[in-house]
Design an enzyme around this catalytic site. Structure first.
Site, short mmCIF file in Angstrom:
data_model
loop_
_atom_site.label_atom_id
_atom_site.label_comp_id
_atom_site.label_asym_id
_atom_site.label_seq_id
_atom_site.Cartn_x
_atom_site.Cartn_y
_atom_site.Cartn_z
N PHE A 122 -5.99 -14.99 17.81
CA PHE A 122 -6.57 -14.99 19.15
C PHE A 122 -6.92 -16.43 19.50
CE2 PHE A 122 -9.01 -13.48 22.69
CZ PHE A 122 -8.59 -12.17 22.88
N GLU A 258 -1.81 -13.41 31.16
CA GLU A 258 -1.16 -14.71 30.96
C GLU A 258 0.34 -14.54 30.67
OE1 GLU A 258 -4.58 -15.91 29.15
OE2 GLU A 258 -4.52 -17.23 30.87
#
Ligand SMILES: Cc1cc2nc3c(=O)[nH]c(=O)nc-3n(C[C@H](O)[C@H](O)[C@H](O)COP(=O)(O)OP(=O)(O)OC[C@H]3O[C@@H](n4cnc5c(N)ncnc54)[C@H](O)[C@@H]3O)c2cc1C
Lengths: 594, 84
Positions: A122, A258
């Site tokens: 992440f 994104e």
């Protein structure tokens, strides 16, 4: 109505909020044998924690070597050194314990072949003090928040926690000494106003993202806990810091991931220009979140926004092969059709930088006790989750640290309550004679207002003002004007009028009461942002640019401190950032770069 | 419970949900489409609105089948909602 007509219910503890943090706290209390009431505007498993998909962080080291100290470093750096290092150490050290505990509560985490909790990479999670990415995020497919709430709720059912569902807390009860004695709440189904008299009160009311016109937050996030605390004279900490996502659908706010730009999506202005080429010649549309957001706002501010109000830009994927869109981005096509009325195969999607997460909140220590500006606990008052500011997120939250914050500080606030009740530090104090006066006056004003302002219009005005004057990229004059405007809007909020005066299921009244909370959060945010003359984390000012003396516009000499906003006089004070961790060495100030 | 109370309760449950997407969709549906539904469809909508978001979303995006034909009709209408 007079005080004597308000029913009073007595509990050891009352928790306002049944999202991840409230439910985690409730488990401690109920299993600890305290008579506990949990109030929620909605059924617990409808709380906004459900929306969290990404995961929860913990340095379990199941996939590769990891350490809580590395997690701590990432969190301090992510916070742009505004996070308190004692609270951050506490949270990162506790992370493995609370995540494993959650597993024992029945959380269906994704697993590795050996049956351990699976961990994925992440953004911002690194090993060895920022060296290289590490897998630290634990998830249950893309429904981590949902699964977490269900596991916590079931555990509460087992422990006999008493829930008051579709109840809205209106105000905190405090006595002359400042001790918190419970809350006054409204039952929507009956319209009845009741006092919950408690030895300890925990706020777990979640975020306030609805102060912005464009927000990824569900409608429920109206900052009620912040409004109640502010009205009761509690200062709000670091409210200028809000995390934004560059691409929310204009108007609706729904997130466009994104991944769309990753697949070749291009941002365009009203001249159809691919403007990111000017701002980030190399990375272009794939530049980092803050760079993209700032470029978008600059285009809009300079008159190159699109649409009748020139207030959004376009995310274009029409040049991609429709087969690729259908295959790689199917969810995005649906979202765009439903929430922007546009099929992205044929036309570009209108997008704007969109508010996502509130870093500031009610000041607490790492034990979940609410603290006064001098650091002393406010007797009887505790807070956890997005409403609280421990402060672990500082100026910018690291992804997946919020779900962790709910577990760690939900638990620690519960433990503090148990300790304080057991030691006799908090007992049932008598309610002052006038304890409900202000709340009842507020309700009465709303019921009798004539010739007043419209709730919906006033809320929209507030949201548009926040978006325009205190968005992801901030300008001195805009902030100054914004402060003046919000003061005007506050006057309209004080004069809201509702046509429906009935008692039972009066949603118009509830929405007006939510607006009373939004305005406090909006004022706190604008006033705090206007005053902070530097850029740090998510607070980025045009007049505090990147210079050799102040890299990224951060000015540690003058601004390495927490903001405290008081409702009384809308005044500001500051307190130092805690730089001393619990057991390890200070992570010294450094320029934040990735 | 009278009609106003019934609708207001439904409004709360349509617009204070866990996910923004659902607030928007169900809120819009309640204002524009719900008043045009017959009794059976209205009942089916109330059942749908009582579901949790992660039960309802798969029905709307078609990854799960509806339990009965009336529910399927209402889900089709929900799928057609455009939030402006
Ligand atoms: C789209 C999205 C995705 C996210 N993804 C992630 C992620 O992957 N990982 C991560 O770590 N974080 C994520 N976050 C952030 C995280 O989900 C939230 O910060 C967190 O869930 C907040 O939990 P909470 O317990 O503080 O509040 P919530 O879950 O919002 O619960 C608040 C509770 O308070 C109650 N309440 C509020 N006001 C009142 C009142 N006046 N009276 C009575 N009850 C009241 C509500 O009914 C509710 O029960 C995401 C956020 C969003 C918006």
């Amino acid at each position: 109505m007079s005080n004597s007509s308000i029913p009073v219910r007595k509990f050891d503890a009352v928790i306002v909020g049944a999202g991840g943090s409230g439910l985690r706290a409730a488990i401690q209390l109920s299993e600890g044998g305290l008579k506990t009431a949990v109030l929620s505007k909605v059924f617990p498993t409808r709380s906004h924690t459900v929306a969290a998909q990404g995961g929860v962080s913990a340095s379990l080291g199941n996939s590769e070597e990891d350490h809580w100290h590395w997690h701590m470093y990432d969190t301090v750096k992510g916070s742009d050194w505004l996070g308190d290092q004692d609270a951050i150490e506490y949270m990162c050290r506790k992370a493995p314990e609370v995540v494993v505990e959650l597993e024992h509560f029945g959380m269906p985490f994704d697993r590795t072949d050996e049956g351990k909790i699976y961990q994925r990479p992440f953004g911002g999670h690194m090993s060895n003090f920022g060296e290289k990415p590490v897998r630290r995020a634990c998830a249950a497919a893309d429904r981590t928040g949902h699964a977490m709430l269900h596991a916590l709720y079931q555990r509460n059912v087992r422990a006999n926690t008493q829930f008051f569902v579709e109840w809205m807390a209106l105000d905190l009860i405090r006595d002359e000494s400042g001790q918190v004695l419970g809350v006054i709440a409204l039952e929507m189904e009956t319209g009845e106003v009741v006092a919950f008299h408690a030895k300890a009160t925990i706020f777990a009311t979640g975020g306030a993202g609805r102060i912005y016109y464009s927000s990824t937050n569900a409608f429920i996030n109206t900052g009620d806990g912040l409004g109640m605390a502010a009205r009761a004279g509690i200062a709000l900490e670091d409210m200028e810091f809000w995390q934004f996502h560059p691409t929310g659908v204009a108007g609706a706010g729904v997130l466009i991931t994104e991944g769309v730009r990753g697949e070749g999506g291009i941002l365009r202005n009203s001249d159809n220009e691919r403007f990111m080429e000017r701002y980030a010649p190399n990375a272009k549309d794939l530049a980092s979140r803050d760079v993209v957001s700032r470029a978008m706002v600059t285009e809009i501010n300079e008159g190159r926004g699109c649409g009748p109000n020139k207030d959004f830009v376009l995310l274009d994927i029409t040049h991609l092969d429709p087969a690729t869109i259908m295959k790689r981005l199917p969810g995005i096509r649906e979202i765009s059709i439903q929430f922007a009325g546009i099929d992205p195969i044929q036309a570009p999607i209108p997008v704007v930088p969109t508010c996502h997460y509130q870093m500031g909140g009610i000041p607490t220590n790492f034990k979940g006790q609410v603290v006064a500006p001098d650091g002393a606990p406010v007797k009887g008052f505790y807070a956890a989750g997005e409403v609280a500011c421990a402060s672990v997120h500082g100026a910018n939250r690291l992804g997946t640290n919020s779900l962790l914050d709910l577990l760690v500080f939900g638990k620690s606030s519960g433990d503090s309550v148990i300790e304080d009740v057991a030691s006799g530090a908090v007992v049932h104090q008598d309610l002052p004679a006038d304890f409900a006066d202000r709340t009842l006056a507020r309700l009465n004003r709303l019921n009798t207002q004539t010739g007043g302002s419209n709730v919906n219009e006033t809320r929209l005005e507030l949201q548009r003002t926040m978006q325009k004057h205190c968005g992801v990229f901030r300008f001195k004059e805009m902030l100054v004007e914004g402060v003046a405007k919000i003061v005007e809007i506050e006057k309209a909020v004080a004069r809201t009028e509702i046509k429906d005066k009935s008692q039972v299921w009066n949603t118009a009244r509830v929405e007006a009461l939510e607006l009373d909370n939004l305005i406090e959060v909006a004022k706190a945010t604008l006033v705090s942002a206007e005053a902070r003359k530097e850029s740090r984390g998510a607070h980025v000012r045009d007049d505090a640019p990147d210079t050799p003396e102040n890299p990224n516009g951060r000015d540690d000499a003058n601004w390495h401190k927490h903001t405290l906003w008081q409702r009384e006089g809308s005044s500001l004070s500051y307190k130092p950032v805690t730089m001393t961790p619990l057991t390890v060495e200070t992570i010294a100030l450094k320029t934040r770069s990735y | 419970m009278d009609e106003r109370e019934r609708i207001n309760r439904l409004r709360w449950r349509c617009t204070r949900r866990a996910m923004l997407e659902m607030d928007l969709l169900l809120g819009e549906f309640l204002e524009r489409i719900f008043p045009t539904l017959g009794p059976a469809q209205a009942e089916a909508f109330i059942v749908l609105a009582d579901m949790e978001d992660l039960e309802l979303w798969p029905l709307i995006n078609g990854s799960r089948e509806c339990a009965d034909p009336v529910q399927a009709e209402v889900v089709a209408l929900l799928r057609d909602v455009r939030v402006k």
